[in-house]
Design a protein around this motif. Sequence first.
Motif, mmCIF file in Angstrom:
data_model
loop_
_atom_site.group_PDB
_atom_site.id
_atom_site.type_symbol
_atom_site.label_atom_id
_atom_site.label_comp_id
_atom_site.label_asym_id
_atom_site.label_seq_id
_atom_site.Cartn_x
_atom_site.Cartn_y
_atom_site.Cartn_z
ATOM 1 N N VAL A 3 -9.876 -2.126 5.018
ATOM 2 C CA VAL A 3 -9.729 -3.274 5.020
ATOM 3 C C VAL A 3 -8.248 -4.032 5.052
ATOM 4 C CG1 VAL A 3 -10.496 -5.705 3.904
ATOM 5 C CG2 VAL A 3 -12.159 -3.885 4.571
ATOM 6 N N LEU A 4 -7.763 -3.256 4.072
ATOM 7 C CA LEU A 4 -6.268 -3.911 3.603
ATOM 8 C C LEU A 4 -5.354 -3.633 4.912
ATOM 9 C CD1 LEU A 4 -6.384 -3.110 0.123
ATOM 10 C CD2 LEU A 4 -6.173 -5.471 0.999
ATOM 11 N N LEU A 5 -5.511 -2.149 5.310
ATOM 12 C CA LEU A 5 -4.669 -1.480 6.357
ATOM 13 C C LEU A 5 -4.820 -2.222 7.666
ATOM 14 C CD1 LEU A 5 -4.886 2.167 5.709
ATOM 15 C CD2 LEU A 5 -2.910 0.557 5.446
ATOM 16 N N ALA A 6 -5.979 -2.944 7.819
ATOM 17 C CA ALA A 6 -6.307 -3.473 9.082
ATOM 18 C C ALA A 6 -5.614 -4.812 9.309
ATOM 19 C CB ALA A 6 -8.126 -3.901 9.243
ATOM 20 N N HIS A 7 -5.143 -5.252 8.458
ATOM 21 C CA HIS A 7 -4.496 -6.671 8.284
ATOM 22 C C HIS A 7 -2.968 -6.415 8.279
ATOM 23 C CE1 HIS A 7 -8.650 -7.693 7.754
ATOM 24 N NE2 HIS A 7 -8.577 -8.718 8.439
ATOM 25 N N PHE A 8 -2.490 -5.388 8.260
ATOM 26 C CA PHE A 8 -0.909 -4.889 8.131
ATOM 27 C C PHE A 8 -0.310 -5.353 9.473
ATOM 28 C CE2 PHE A 8 0.268 -1.584 4.630
ATOM 29 C CZ PHE A 8 -0.381 -2.323 3.765
ATOM 30 N N SER A 9 0.910 -5.664 9.635
ATOM 31 C CA SER A 9 1.822 -5.877 10.772
ATOM 32 C C SER A 9 1.952 -4.472 11.067
ATOM 33 C CB SER A 9 3.019 -6.520 10.294
ATOM 34 O OG SER A 9 3.780 -5.686 9.533
ATOM 35 N N GLU A 10 2.413 -4.509 12.639
ATOM 36 C CA GLU A 10 2.670 -3.093 13.166
ATOM 37 C C GLU A 10 3.587 -2.326 12.419
ATOM 38 O OE1 GLU A 10 2.459 0.141 15.064
ATOM 39 O OE2 GLU A 10 0.908 -1.484 15.220
ATOM 40 N N ASP A 11 4.847 -3.142 12.206
ATOM 41 C CA ASP A 11 5.720 -2.473 11.284
ATOM 42 C C ASP A 11 5.426 -1.851 9.828
ATOM 43 O OD1 ASP A 11 7.469 -2.852 13.221
ATOM 44 O OD2 ASP A 11 8.570 -4.605 12.419
ATOM 45 N N ALA A 12 4.616 -2.742 9.125
ATOM 46 C CA ALA A 12 4.258 -2.135 7.938
ATOM 47 C C ALA A 12 3.291 -1.081 8.027
ATOM 48 C CB ALA A 12 3.393 -3.405 7.279
ATOM 49 N N LEU A 13 2.509 -1.012 9.187
ATOM 50 C CA LEU A 13 1.423 -0.002 9.421
ATOM 51 C C LEU A 13 2.165 1.274 9.759
ATOM 52 C CD1 LEU A 13 -1.533 0.511 9.371
ATOM 53 C CD2 LEU A 13 -1.806 -0.321 11.804
ATOM 54 N N ALA A 14 3.224 1.081 10.792
ATOM 55 C CA ALA A 14 4.173 2.336 11.077
ATOM 56 C C ALA A 14 4.755 2.760 9.949
ATOM 57 C CB ALA A 14 5.071 1.824 12.115
ATOM 58 N N ASP A 15 5.224 2.085 8.805
ATOM 59 C CA ASP A 15 5.563 2.641 7.898
ATOM 60 C C ASP A 15 4.874 3.391 6.867
ATOM 61 O OD1 ASP A 15 7.916 2.604 5.645
ATOM 62 O OD2 ASP A 15 6.488 1.600 4.638
ATOM 63 N N TYR A 16 3.596 2.873 6.776
ATOM 64 C CA TYR A 16 2.557 3.538 6.122
ATOM 65 C C TYR A 16 2.310 4.854 6.575
ATOM 66 C CZ TYR A 16 -2.161 4.760 4.532
ATOM 67 O OH TYR A 16 -3.359 5.505 4.144
ATOM 68 N N PHE A 17 1.961 5.003 7.951
ATOM 69 C CA PHE A 17 1.674 6.246 8.339
ATOM 70 C C PHE A 17 3.070 7.309 8.253
ATOM 71 C CE2 PHE A 17 -1.833 4.017 10.508
ATOM 72 C CZ PHE A 17 -2.894 4.914 10.246
ATOM 73 N N ALA A 18 4.373 6.644 8.232
ATOM 74 C CA ALA A 18 5.390 7.659 7.985
ATOM 75 C C ALA A 18 5.448 8.211 6.553
ATOM 76 C CB ALA A 18 6.695 6.972 8.605
ATOM 77 N N ARG A 19 4.516 7.622 5.806
ATOM 78 C CA ARG A 19 5.018 7.946 4.439
ATOM 79 C C ARG A 19 3.510 8.712 4.091
ATOM 80 N NH1 ARG A 19 5.190 4.129 0.584
ATOM 81 N NH2 ARG A 19 4.535 2.555 1.857
ATOM 82 N N VAL A 20 2.584 8.607 4.436
ATOM 83 C CA VAL A 20 1.357 9.193 4.057
ATOM 84 C C VAL A 20 0.926 10.438 4.646
ATOM 85 C CG1 VAL A 20 -0.454 7.971 5.401
ATOM 86 C CG2 VAL A 20 -0.956 8.572 3.101
ATOM 87 N N GLU A 21 0.384 11.327 3.865
ATOM 88 C CA GLU A 21 -0.294 12.677 4.385
ATOM 89 C C GLU A 21 -1.773 12.329 4.424
ATOM 90 O OE1 GLU A 21 -0.945 17.144 2.939
ATOM 91 O OE2 GLU A 21 -0.033 15.863 1.573
ATOM 92 N N LEU A 22 -2.055 12.405 5.822
ATOM 93 C CA LEU A 22 -3.404 12.490 6.109
ATOM 94 C C LEU A 22 -4.269 13.739 5.957
ATOM 95 C CD1 LEU A 22 -3.175 10.015 9.449
ATOM 96 C CD2 LEU A 22 -3.583 9.456 6.985
ATOM 97 N N LYS A 23 -5.033 13.730 5.048
ATOM 98 C CA LYS A 23 -5.764 15.223 4.493
ATOM 99 C C LYS A 23 -7.173 14.999 4.344
ATOM 100 C CE LYS A 23 -4.959 14.809 -0.471
ATOM 101 N NZ LYS A 23 -4.739 15.692 -1.732
ATOM 102 N N ALA A 24 -7.800 15.752 4.855
ATOM 103 C CA ALA A 24 -9.410 15.804 4.757
ATOM 104 C C ALA A 24 -9.838 15.913 3.028
ATOM 105 C CB ALA A 24 -9.918 16.765 5.732
ATOM 106 N N PHE A 25 -10.718 15.123 2.806
ATOM 107 C CA PHE A 25 -11.600 15.296 1.661
ATOM 108 C C PHE A 25 -12.971 15.815 1.984
ATOM 109 C CE2 PHE A 25 -8.356 12.183 0.555
ATOM 110 C CZ PHE A 25 -8.074 12.403 -0.785
ATOM 111 N N THR A 26 -13.520 15.479 3.104
ATOM 112 C CA THR A 26 -14.850 15.999 3.595
ATOM 113 C C THR A 26 -14.525 16.367 4.724
ATOM 114 O OG1 THR A 26 -15.893 14.112 4.280
ATOM 115 C CG2 THR A 26 -15.838 14.643 1.827
ATOM 116 N N ASP A 27 -15.408 17.089 5.571
ATOM 117 C CA ASP A 27 -15.582 17.400 6.906
ATOM 118 C C ASP A 27 -15.710 16.399 7.761
ATOM 119 O OD1 ASP A 27 -18.274 16.935 6.486
ATOM 120 O OD2 ASP A 27 -18.849 18.964 7.336
#
Length: 276
Positions: A168-192
Motif C-alpha cells: 500500500v505504501l509503495l503503491a503511492h511512491f513517485s516513479e523516482d522513489a520507487l526506482a530508488d527502492y528497487f535499486a536498494r532492496v533484495e527481493l527474496k522469497a519467503f515462501t513459494d
Amino acid sequence: MDGNADTVAMKKPLKALTIAEEIEALTDPSFMTSLARGLAVIRAFSDQRRSLTIAQISHRTGIPRAAVRRCLHTLRQLGYVDADANNFSLKPKILTLGYSYLSSTPLTVSAQPCLNGISRTLNESCSLAVFDDTEILYVARSATSRIMSVALNTGSRLPAYCTSLGRVLLAHFSEDALADYFARVELKAFTDKTVVSERGVRDILERVRHNGYALVEEELEIGLRSIAVPVRGASGNVIAALNIGAQATRVGAKRMREEFLPVLQRGAQELSVLLP
C-alpha cells in the motif's frame, strides 16, 4: 521482462553493502561516524537474537570488533546495554529512545483507540505501519492472537514488497522513489508464493493503486493472509498503512474483501480526520 526492467535490474549492485560500508561511504564532513556505529549496534539486536557477542554484532553490521567493543562499552556506561560474560543485551532504558517519537507523533497517539476498535469488531489483529528505509515499521498494533512465527510489536520491521502494508505504501511512491527502492532492496522469497521479480511487484503495485487496497496471500509466511489500506494526512498524501492479518485457513480472501475491507477503510478515514 521488458527492456526497461532489464536496465533497472542491471543497475542493482551485485552485493548489498553492509551497514558499516554504507556508513563509511558517506562523505558529509558533519556526519558522526561513531554515532552511526552506535545506532547500528543497537539495531543489531532483534526478537530472535536478544543476546549477542561482540563477534556476532560485528558480523551482522560489518563494523570492526574493536569499534563494536567501544560502542558497547559506551552504551553500557550509559545504562542502555547489559553484559553477562561475553553476551550483551539491551536494557529497558533503550525504550526511552523511541518513546519520545511514539508519545509526540499525532499518528501514533491517535491510532491505538482506532486499532483497538477495529480489532474488537473483526476479532483479528490490526496494525499500523509507516515506511522506513526499505522496510515497513510498525508504529501501533492491537493483537488478538499470534498468527505469525515471529512476534510482531510496535517497532517491528518487515520487508515492504511482500506485505500488504508495504505494498500500500509503495503503491503511492513517485516513479523516482520507487526506482530508488528497487535499486536498494533484495527481493527474496519467503515462501513459494512470494513474488520476487521487479516487474511482478510493479504490476501488483499498479493494481493496488487502482483498487485502493492490497491483499497478500501467504507471500510472507505460509498460513498468513492480510489486507491493508492507505492512511492519508490532511494534504491527501499517504503517510501510513492500516491492515488486518488473519490465518488463511480461517479467513478467506472473499471475506477479507467483503467484511474486513469496509471496516479498515472506515478506520483509515477516522485516522485521517484526526491527523494534521
